[in-house]
Design an enzyme around this catalytic site. Sequence first.
Site, PDB file in Angstrom:
ATOM      1  CB  VAL A   1       1.430   2.527  -1.560  1.00 56.86           C
ATOM      2  CG1 VAL A   1       0.126   2.707  -2.335  1.00 56.86           C
ATOM      3  CG2 VAL A   1       2.549   2.089  -2.503  1.00 56.86           C
ATOM      4  CE1 TYR A   2      -3.330   3.519   5.711  1.00 60.12           C
ATOM      5  CE2 TYR A   2      -1.731   5.053   6.625  1.00 60.12           C
ATOM      6  CZ  TYR A   2      -2.971   4.444   6.670  1.00 60.12           C
ATOM      7  OH  TYR A   2      -3.861   4.771   7.676  1.00 60.12           O
ATOM      8  N   GLY A   3       1.050   6.145   2.726  1.00 63.15           N
ATOM      9  CA  GLY A   3       1.330   7.557   2.978  1.00 63.15           C
ATOM     10  C   GLY A   3       0.973   8.435   1.792  1.00 63.15           C
TER      11      GLY A   3
ATOM     12  CE  LYS B   1      -5.211   6.966   5.568  1.00 70.34           C
ATOM     13  NZ  LYS B   1      -6.659   7.026   5.870  1.00 70.34           N
TER      14      LYS B   1
ATOM     15  CD  GLN C   1       2.308   0.291   1.972  1.00 68.94           C
ATOM     16  OE1 GLN C   1       2.292   1.465   1.700  1.00 68.94           O
ATOM     17  NE2 GLN C   1       3.132  -0.564   1.393  1.00 68.94           N
TER      18      GLN C   1
END
Length: 260
Positions: free
Chosen positions: A164-166, A169, A103
Site C-alpha cells: 500500500v505504501y508503494g 508513492k 505501514q
Amino acid sequence: MNDTTTTSLGLLAGKVALVTGAGRGIGAAAARLFAREGARVLLAARTEDQLKTVTDEITADGGTAAYAECDLADADSVRAAVEQAVDRYGRLDVAFNNGASGQRPGPLDQTPEADFDRLYAVNLKGQWLAMAAEVAAIRATAGSGALVNTSSVGSHGANPELPVYGAMKRALNSLTESAAVTYGPEGIRVNAIAPGGTRTEMIREWEAESPGLLERITAHTPLGRMAEPEEIAQAAAWLLSDRASYVNGTLLRVDGGARL
C-alpha cells in the site's frame, strides 16, 4: 558512517522554504540543510517537541527557522501551515513535501483497512492538499518557484513487503508529473525524488517488524550501504534551487543504484 556534511553553496539564498515531515529523518536533515543554504525555513510536522528541537538547532547555528504543527491528514492543518510560512516570511518560493506515514510490512491481504485509509489520507491526499496550497501561495507571492515531493524507490515496481505504501508513492509520481505539466508554464517546477534505503526512524521501525530488511536492502544496493538522510536532502535542495532551472517533471532516483 559517511560524513555527508558539506560547505554551504548558497543554493537557496533568499528563498522561503516549507518542509513537511520536518521533525525527524529526511525532513529534519532537509530543514537544516536548506537553512545552511540560505533559505528561511518553515518546518511542519505533527510532533511539536521534535519540531522545536530541530528549529532551535537551526537558529543556534545562525539560520532562520520557525515551525507549525501540521497533520497531513487534516486539510485545514495543511493549509494553515502554508499560510503561516507566508504570514511569517511574506512569501513562499519552494516546498519539500516529505511528510509520510509508513505501514507495517506484509502482504496486502493482511493490511488492515484502517491502515490503507491512513496511508491514502497522509501519503497521497495530504500531498495533493499541500501541493495545491503551495502553488496558490507561490502564485500570490513569489510568482514562480519549485516543489519537490518525496516518493520512494519502492514506487517503481512490485513492492510485496510494503504494497500500500508503494502504491500511494506510485500515485504520487503521477500527481507530480501532472503538476509539472500544469504549472510549468507559470514558472513553477514540480519534481520528485525516490530515495532508496535511508537511515531514518521509519526504516528502523520497518526493520523491527521485518527483521533482516536492512540487510536485504543493502545487499541489493551497488554502493553497499544505506543512505544518510542528508544525502537525500542534498538532492531535494538541488532540485529546488535555480541550479535545476530546466528540470521539471522528473523522478530522481537517489538509491545508490538499487534499481539498476
